[in-house]
Design an enzyme around this catalytic site. Structure first.
Site, PDB file in Angstrom:
ATOM      1  N   THR A  33     -18.702 -37.746 -18.553  1.00 53.94           N
ATOM      2  CA  THR A  33     -19.681 -36.676 -18.744  1.00 53.94           C
ATOM      3  C   THR A  33     -20.490 -36.455 -17.471  1.00 53.94           C
ATOM      4  OG1 THR A  33     -21.094 -38.401 -19.651  1.00 53.94           O
ATOM      5  CG2 THR A  33     -19.995 -36.963 -21.233  1.00 53.94           C
ATOM      6  N   ASP A  34     -20.529 -37.460 -16.584  1.00 53.89           N
ATOM      7  CA  ASP A  34     -21.450 -37.348 -15.432  1.00 53.89           C
ATOM      8  C   ASP A  34     -21.094 -36.177 -14.525  1.00 53.89           C
ATOM      9  OD1 ASP A  34     -19.214 -38.716 -14.365  1.00 53.89           O
ATOM     10  OD2 ASP A  34     -20.415 -40.070 -13.124  1.00 53.89           O
ATOM     11  N   GLY A 118     -12.094 -53.571  -9.468  1.00 56.55           N
ATOM     12  CA  GLY A 118     -11.121 -52.759 -10.214  1.00 56.55           C
ATOM     13  C   GLY A 118     -11.148 -52.998 -11.715  1.00 56.55           C
ATOM     14  N   SER A 123     -17.654 -52.180  -9.237  1.00 54.86           N
ATOM     15  CA  SER A 123     -17.810 -52.965  -8.015  1.00 54.86           C
ATOM     16  C   SER A 123     -17.940 -52.036  -6.809  1.00 54.86           C
ATOM     17  CB  SER A 123     -16.611 -53.894  -7.829  1.00 54.86           C
ATOM     18  OG  SER A 123     -15.407 -53.154  -7.860  1.00 54.86           O
ATOM     19  N   ASP A 169     -22.450 -44.463 -11.752  1.00 55.69           N
ATOM     20  CA  ASP A 169     -22.463 -45.866 -11.331  1.00 55.69           C
ATOM     21  C   ASP A 169     -23.595 -46.131 -10.343  1.00 55.69           C
ATOM     22  OD1 ASP A 169     -20.118 -45.666 -12.726  1.00 55.69           O
ATOM     23  OD2 ASP A 169     -18.843 -45.639 -10.957  1.00 55.69           O
TER      24      ASP A 169
HETATM   25  C1  GLA Z   1     -16.077 -43.924 -13.033  1.00 57.50           C
HETATM   26  C2  GLA Z   1     -16.835 -43.012 -12.084  1.00 57.50           C
HETATM   27  C3  GLA Z   1     -18.101 -42.461 -12.757  1.00 57.50           C
HETATM   28  C4  GLA Z   1     -17.797 -41.854 -14.121  1.00 57.50           C
HETATM   29  C5  GLA Z   1     -16.943 -42.800 -14.945  1.00 57.50           C
HETATM   30  C6  GLA Z   1     -16.474 -42.174 -16.232  1.00 57.50           C
HETATM   31  O1  GLA Z   1     -16.795 -45.086 -13.288  1.00 57.50           O
HETATM   32  O2  GLA Z   1     -17.199 -43.725 -10.929  1.00 57.50           O
HETATM   33  O3  GLA Z   1     -18.704 -41.519 -11.909  1.00 57.50           O
HETATM   34  O4  GLA Z   1     -17.202 -40.600 -13.997  1.00 57.50           O
HETATM   35  O5  GLA Z   1     -15.784 -43.234 -14.230  1.00 57.50           O
HETATM   36  O6  GLA Z   1     -17.542 -41.981 -17.094  1.00 57.50           O
END
Ligand code: GLA
Length: 356
Positions: A33-34, A118, A123, A169
């Site tokens: 969703t971000d 991963g 990370s 993240d």
């Molecule tokens: C990864 C990406 C985030 C986000 C998620 C899914 O972690 O780094 O920006 O899009 O996937 O929610």
């Protein structure tokens, strides 16, 4: 919430060796969703990446990935982009900070971490954030304020490492708070915290064992599909999608996931506020079904890990992060025994910078 910059703690004149720590994250709900201007509910975890920076004379940056036994060296100004793996993060951090007008100084960077690589615990954002803080700290420069730094770190992943990730993240790593999850409305972004009172229940992650690199997985393809759906619907972001019925498959399913996942984030906030842990579990399951069937980011190893959690008594379990591998997140009631290898996760504090 505070949008201030992270400053050096325990500052004493004359000593310029610094250490930065940035946590990985768990996302309780609000996946993919971000980058669609939507909602998510992550928290920073206790594990992360530590970068120790020592000033050097000369013109070079030296970087040691201690866990890998690997090294990189390059002229500080401006670094070339021809690098892969962890090295592209170091070069990207130097390149983006210089581009932001921050004066850096030559240094040695020692990188160590206890967040599995991963495994969907971010990370890579922890690496980017800790590198930037250490590079600023050792140069005596103030890092950009937190949202600006999150954006800068996301550019490192996008422009230097080839992963078109969003801001989830980085914001989680920079704004985490002990005992609380972070409700992020990416429109803004607007951040607020929600107490994570689990009443004796435990949130755990279980590594599916399937390794994925976001750059190589279907992540970028999903982003392109979202863009294509926006163009067909005539909206700037899927947050504003009026529906999905008119769209061809698989775009309709992608949009259905994004819209329903945004709703689940606020349902999760309400469940936490009401202490309804059964509902927290049901929402995790619903999110998993949507990510598996509508967004199609699951793989057999992840399905097995989810089933294992459910067999061990999880109230809910779901794929977490970008998908195509990595870890699953599950909620266990008091007294239950999570599968072997599961890691209990709790909300920890945000990234920080100090003297060694
Ligand atoms: C990864 C990406 C985030 C986000 C998620 C899914 O972690 O780094 O920006 O899009 O996937 O929610």
């Amino acid at each position: 919430m505070r949008h201030s910059a992270i400053r050096l703690e325990h500052c004493s004149e004359g000593d310029s060796r610094v250490q930065a720590f940035a946590p990985g994250r768990v996302n309780l709900i609000g996946e993919h969703t971000d980058y669609n201007d939507g909602l998510c509910l992550p928290f920073a975890i206790e594990r992360g990446v530590t970068v120790t920076a020592t000033p050097l004379s000369g013109r070079e940056i030296e970087a040691d990935a201690l866990d890998l036994g690997e090294r990189d060296r390059f002229e500080m100004m401006p670094p070339g982009r021809a690098a892969a793996g962890w090295r592209c993060f170091v070069r990207g951090a130097v390149g983006e900070l210089l581009r932001a007008g921050i004066e850096l100084r030559p240094c040695r960077l020692e990188i160590a971490g206890d967040v599995p690589r991963g495994a969907g615990l971010s990370s890579s954002a922890a690496l980017a954030v800790s590198l930037c803080l250490a590079l600023c700290g050792v140069a005596g420069a103030e890092p950009p304020e937190r949202v600006a730094l999150a954006r800068l770190c996301s550019r490192i992943e996008n422009d230097w490492c080839g992963a078109e990730t969003g801001l989830l993240d980085q914001l989680a790593s920079l704004f985490g708070e002990r005992g609380r999850a972070l409700r992020i409305d990416m429109r803004g972004p607007l951040l607020s915290t929600v107490p994570l009172a689990l009443d004796g229940h435990a949130l755990v992650t279980l590594d599916s064992g399937a390794r994925r690199s976001l750059a190589a997985s279907g992540y970028n393809e999903r982003r392109e599909e979202c863009l294509a759906a926006c163009q067909r619907l005539g909206v700037d972001s899927l947050r504003d999608a009026p529906g999905h019925e008119e769209l061809p498959k698989p775009l309709a399913r992608r949009v259905r996931h994004v819209l329903s996942e945004n709703e689940r984030v606020d349902a999760m906030v309400a469940a936490l506020e009401g202490g309804d842990l059964g509902q927290v579990g049901r929402l995790l399951d619903a999110s998993h079904r949507s990510l598996r069937d509508d967004y199609e980011v699951s793989v057999p190893e992840v399905e097995r890990a989810v089933e294992e959690c459910k067999r061990s008594g999880a109230l809910g379990a779901r794929i977490m992060g970008g998908g195509f591998g990595g870890s699953v997140l599950a909620l266990f009631p008091p007294g239950a025994q999570p599968p072997r290898g599961a890691l209990t996760v709790e909300p920890g504090p945000a990234a920080r910078l100090g003297r060694v």
